[in-house]
Design an enzyme around this catalytic site. Structure first.
Site, mmCIF file in Angstrom:
data_model
loop_
_atom_site.group_PDB
_atom_site.id
_atom_site.type_symbol
_atom_site.label_atom_id
_atom_site.label_comp_id
_atom_site.label_asym_id
_atom_site.label_seq_id
_atom_site.Cartn_x
_atom_site.Cartn_y
_atom_site.Cartn_z
ATOM 1 N N SER A 127 0.827 -1.213 0.000
ATOM 2 C CA SER A 127 0.000 0.000 0.000
ATOM 3 C C SER A 127 0.859 1.260 0.000
ATOM 4 O O SER A 127 0.632 2.184 -0.792
ATOM 5 C CB SER A 127 -0.970 0.000 1.185
ATOM 6 O OG SER A 127 -0.292 -0.266 2.392
ATOM 7 N N HIS A 176 5.750 -12.557 7.899
ATOM 8 C CA HIS A 176 5.916 -11.174 7.451
ATOM 9 C C HIS A 176 7.111 -11.086 6.518
ATOM 10 O O HIS A 176 8.088 -11.822 6.693
ATOM 11 C CB HIS A 176 6.125 -10.229 8.641
ATOM 12 C CG HIS A 176 5.853 -8.805 8.300
ATOM 13 N ND1 HIS A 176 6.827 -7.974 7.828
ATOM 14 C CD2 HIS A 176 4.711 -8.080 8.328
ATOM 15 C CE1 HIS A 176 6.292 -6.788 7.584
ATOM 16 N NE2 HIS A 176 5.006 -6.823 7.873
ATOM 17 N N ASP A 205 -2.400 -8.458 11.762
ATOM 18 C CA ASP A 205 -3.730 -8.916 11.340
ATOM 19 C C ASP A 205 -4.278 -10.057 12.188
ATOM 20 O O ASP A 205 -5.474 -10.321 12.181
ATOM 21 C CB ASP A 205 -3.689 -9.349 9.874
ATOM 22 C CG ASP A 205 -3.370 -8.180 8.959
ATOM 23 O OD1 ASP A 205 -3.872 -7.080 9.241
ATOM 24 O OD2 ASP A 205 -2.617 -8.365 7.998
ATOM 25 N N ARG A 227 2.635 -4.336 16.806
ATOM 26 C CA ARG A 227 1.234 -3.905 16.607
ATOM 27 C C ARG A 227 0.296 -5.009 17.097
ATOM 28 O O ARG A 227 -0.792 -4.750 17.596
ATOM 29 C CB ARG A 227 0.988 -3.605 15.124
ATOM 30 C CG ARG A 227 1.871 -2.497 14.582
ATOM 31 C CD ARG A 227 1.754 -2.369 13.077
ATOM 32 N NE ARG A 227 2.132 -3.588 12.387
ATOM 33 C CZ ARG A 227 1.992 -3.788 11.079
ATOM 34 N NH1 ARG A 227 1.484 -2.842 10.319
ATOM 35 N NH2 ARG A 227 2.360 -4.930 10.520
ATOM 36 N N HIS A 257 -2.000 -8.871 1.936
ATOM 37 C CA HIS A 257 -1.694 -7.592 2.610
ATOM 38 C C HIS A 257 -2.842 -7.295 3.579
ATOM 39 O O HIS A 257 -3.105 -8.083 4.474
ATOM 40 C CB HIS A 257 -1.488 -6.533 1.528
ATOM 41 C CG HIS A 257 -0.901 -5.237 1.993
ATOM 42 N ND1 HIS A 257 -0.244 -5.092 3.178
ATOM 43 C CD2 HIS A 257 -0.873 -4.000 1.414
ATOM 44 C CE1 HIS A 257 0.159 -3.833 3.313
ATOM 45 N NE2 HIS A 257 -0.216 -3.154 2.254
HETATM 46 C C1 LIG Z 1 3.033 -11.968 4.895
HETATM 47 C C2 LIG Z 1 3.527 -12.889 3.829
HETATM 48 C C3 LIG Z 1 2.747 -12.593 2.533
HETATM 49 C C4 LIG Z 1 5.006 -12.644 3.595
HETATM 50 O O1 LIG Z 1 5.388 -13.351 2.458
HETATM 51 P P1 LIG Z 1 6.901 -13.717 2.189
HETATM 52 O O2 LIG Z 1 7.775 -12.557 2.480
HETATM 53 O O3 LIG Z 1 6.960 -14.321 0.833
HETATM 54 O O4 LIG Z 1 7.159 -14.800 3.319
HETATM 55 P P2 LIG Z 1 8.320 -15.854 3.384
HETATM 56 O O5 LIG Z 1 9.556 -15.389 2.657
HETATM 57 O O6 LIG Z 1 8.462 -16.237 4.804
HETATM 58 O O7 LIG Z 1 7.709 -17.065 2.531
HETATM 59 C C5 LIG Z 1 8.425 -18.255 2.336
HETATM 60 C C6 LIG Z 1 7.449 -19.412 2.220
HETATM 61 O O8 LIG Z 1 6.758 -19.568 3.474
HETATM 62 C C7 LIG Z 1 5.375 -19.539 3.260
HETATM 63 N N1 LIG Z 1 4.708 -18.855 4.349
HETATM 64 C C8 LIG Z 1 4.953 -17.618 4.820
HETATM 65 N N2 LIG Z 1 4.045 -17.301 5.769
HETATM 66 C C9 LIG Z 1 3.233 -18.361 5.890
HETATM 67 C C10 LIG Z 1 2.103 -18.636 6.680
HETATM 68 N N3 LIG Z 1 1.587 -17.735 7.500
HETATM 69 N N4 LIG Z 1 1.504 -19.831 6.541
HETATM 70 C C11 LIG Z 1 1.992 -20.750 5.675
HETATM 71 N N5 LIG Z 1 3.053 -20.551 4.900
HETATM 72 C C12 LIG Z 1 3.662 -19.361 5.002
HETATM 73 C C13 LIG Z 1 5.215 -18.706 1.997
HETATM 74 O O9 LIG Z 1 3.955 -18.933 1.385
HETATM 75 C C14 LIG Z 1 6.378 -19.181 1.163
HETATM 76 O O10 LIG Z 1 6.023 -20.432 0.602
HETATM 77 P P3 LIG Z 1 6.509 -20.844 -0.877
HETATM 78 O O11 LIG Z 1 7.992 -20.896 -0.774
HETATM 79 O O12 LIG Z 1 5.856 -22.168 -1.074
HETATM 80 O O13 LIG Z 1 6.021 -19.789 -1.793
HETATM 81 C C15 LIG Z 1 3.332 -14.376 4.244
HETATM 82 O O14 LIG Z 1 3.990 -14.589 5.469
HETATM 83 C C16 LIG Z 1 1.894 -14.783 4.326
HETATM 84 O O15 LIG Z 1 1.282 -15.161 3.323
HETATM 85 N N6 LIG Z 1 1.257 -14.679 5.552
HETATM 86 C C17 LIG Z 1 -0.133 -14.964 5.711
HETATM 87 C C18 LIG Z 1 -0.957 -13.776 5.244
HETATM 88 C C19 LIG Z 1 -0.811 -12.604 6.178
HETATM 89 O O16 LIG Z 1 -0.926 -12.733 7.374
HETATM 90 N N7 LIG Z 1 -0.607 -11.396 5.603
HETATM 91 C C20 LIG Z 1 -0.528 -10.178 6.372
HETATM 92 C C21 LIG Z 1 0.829 -9.573 6.364
HETATM 93 S S1 LIG Z 1 0.930 -8.167 7.407
#
Ligand SMILES: CC(C)(COP(=O)(O)OP(=O)(O)OC[C@H]1O[C@@H](n2cnc3c(N)ncnc32)[C@H](O)[C@@H]1OP(=O)(O)O)[C@@H](O)C(=O)NCCC(=O)NCCS
Length: 435
Positions: free
Chosen positions: A240, A317, A372, A326, A270
């Site tokens: 964002s 994250h 979240d 937060r 997000h």
């Molecule tokens: C926030 C988020 C998008 C960050 O993504 P990112 O920077 O790519 O995270 P990572 O580098 O740790 O990801 C590495 C792997 O772990 C997985 N992973 C990360 N968080 C995860 C979670 N909460 N549950 C399951 N798997 C997760 C990713 O999907 C990724 O899998 P892949 O290699 O098969 O694609 C991710 O942690 C996520 O999807 N969280 C859940 C949604 C969420 O809470 N979003 C709000 C963020 S404020």
């Protein structure tokens, strides 16, 4: 000129030579290398954005203008008789870097109140949309519709100097920010409360007025203040904030920029994650028949989600590598105000069981909860059970930080953003050449 604007102007004048000097004398100094995995992987961790509004340390979490969340909540002047500070004071902090006095906050609150009136055509547009339109679509549309009000556009067309761009951008920002709580509350009551709109009460501060327009009693005013402050900014690289900055870099005005950043916030990875958390918990509650699961039972639900290829919402994250402060600020609020709430108990069990599971699975770089994981619980408790709406609340808060960034972008003359792309074949050639 208002006191806030005067102060901001002084700060801008002081700051400009720093940016000019860095560019002129040290422009060639290297601050980041880029790997193939970063180029393919969403530009992760590449240092190529500048902001002084907030900084996100992976282990410590966010600091707004150098202050941690507990410091912000403690130092900003509080609304009389309330636990939480004025959102208006936080805006002052984001813009100027200074903690305002009570008088300074009251002046900003007054200034926002004067700019609060939402034009009728915005409501007409909202009413013309199908009622089942997602509230984020409505919110973004309402903001975009007001683009015709932009003073920046008027002044740009009149040929003002680049040095003055920040001034009308500031005016656009305050005009827009002042209206967001009313637009958000209007969408809520129109969609989810049988169209029973509650007009604003401009004697109240922003958080108080929002709770009033939502039709929810105390301490929802404090919930709103806390929520807007916590969600305001998370440095510049998140979707964002970056979207807002990117759009504004083309000299698109505040309305275009904030509407666009709202669209980025609407994605499930997000801002929408907070509604996903509630949806996930509701699914577990249904299966449990409303009972509280044991840790073992909860572990099974978490594994089922992972095994079906889904993420556990509210955990992980892109930057943080510990529990989001937060999350902790909201947890403290829950422990004080709703310790016996069933959903809070679910969230607390998840806090215990999810991190070890994600560690064991070995994929997520950060197994800890993010903002979240906790925010929807509080909204649910105070009667906002329509979780589609939660990201709109996030959007109101995020707009404060994104707007502050855009004003400073203009003040410091940041240019149009234009990273370079390469082709897959080029990457393959570079990769072979390095072996
Ligand atoms: C926030 C988020 C998008 C960050 O993504 P990112 O920077 O790519 O995270 P990572 O580098 O740790 O990801 C590495 C792997 O772990 C997985 N992973 C990360 N968080 C995860 C979670 N909460 N549950 C399951 N798997 C997760 C990713 O999907 C990724 O899998 P892949 O290699 O098969 O694609 C991710 O942690 C996520 O999807 N969280 C859940 C949604 C969420 O809470 N979003 C709000 C963020 S404020």
């Amino acid at each position: 000129m208002s006191k806030l604007k005067e102060k901001l102007y002084k700060k801008i004048e002081e700051w400009r030579p720093r940016t000019t000097k860095l560019l002129k004398e040290y422009g060639d100094v290297k601050i980041s290398d880029v790997t193939i995995s970063q180029a393919i992987g969403g530009a992760r961790s590449i240092k190529c954005l500048v902001t002084d509004i907030s900084y996100l340390d992976p282990l410590e979490g966010i600091r707004f203008r150098g202050y941690t969340i507990p410091e912000v909540l403690e130092k900003l002047p509080k609304v009389p008789g309330c636990e939480m500070p004025y959102v208006e004071g936080h805006v002052y902090l984001l813009l100027t870097g200074d903690i305002p006095t009570k008088k300074e906050v009251e002046e900003v609150a007054e200034e926002f109140n004067k700019r609060q009136h939402v034009p009728q055509y915005v409501f007409d547009i909202l009413r013309a949309m199908p009622r089942d339109t997602h509230p984020m679509t409505m919110f973004s549309t309402a903001i975009l519709a007001m683009q015709r009000e932009s003073l920046f556009v008027q002044q740009y067309n009149a040929g003002i100097s680049k040095m003055d761009y920040w001034d009308s951008t500031y005016e656009d920002a305050l005009n827009l920010l002042a209206k967001l709580p009313e637009i958000a509350a209007y969408i809520f009551r129109m969609k989810y409360r049988s169209d029973t709109i509650i007009p604003p009460d401009n004697k109240l501060d922003m958080g108080g007025n929002f709770a009033h327009m939502m039709g929810i009693d105390k301490p929802y005013d404090d919930v709103s203040r806390l929520y807007f402050i916590l969600h305001s900014d998370h440095e510049s690289g998140n979707v964002s904030a970056h979207t807002g900055h990117l759009i504004a870099s083309a000299l698109s005005d505040m309305y275009y920029s904030i509407s666009g950043m709202i669209n980025g916030l609407a994605g499930p990875l997000h801002g929408l994650a907070n509604q996903e958390v509630l949806r996930w918990i509701q699914g577990v509650m249904d299966k449990m028949g409303g009972k509280i699961p044991t840790e073992e039972e909860m572990q099974k639900f978490v594994w089922d989600t992972l095994d079906s290829g889904q993420v556990v919402p509210g955990f992980g994250h892109a930057v943080l590598r510990k529990t989001d402060p937060r999350y902790m600020a909201q947890r403290e609020f829950c422990l004080k105000h709703l310790p016996e709430d069933l959903i809070f108990k679910y969230v607390d069990i998840l806090f215990k069981v999810v991190p070890p599971i994600l560690e064991k699975q070995g994929k997520a770089k950060n197994p800890w909860p993010n903002v979240d994981a906790q925010s929807g619980v509080i909204q649910w408790y105070y009667g906002v059970k329509e979780y589609d709406f939660y990201t709109v609340l996030f959007g109101v808060g995020r707009a404060f930080g994104v707007a502050a960034n855009i004003i400073w972008d203009r003040a410091l003359g940041y240019p149009i953003e234009r990273p370079k792309s390469v082709t897959t074949a080029m990457l393959e050639q570079m990769a072979v050449a390095k072996k």
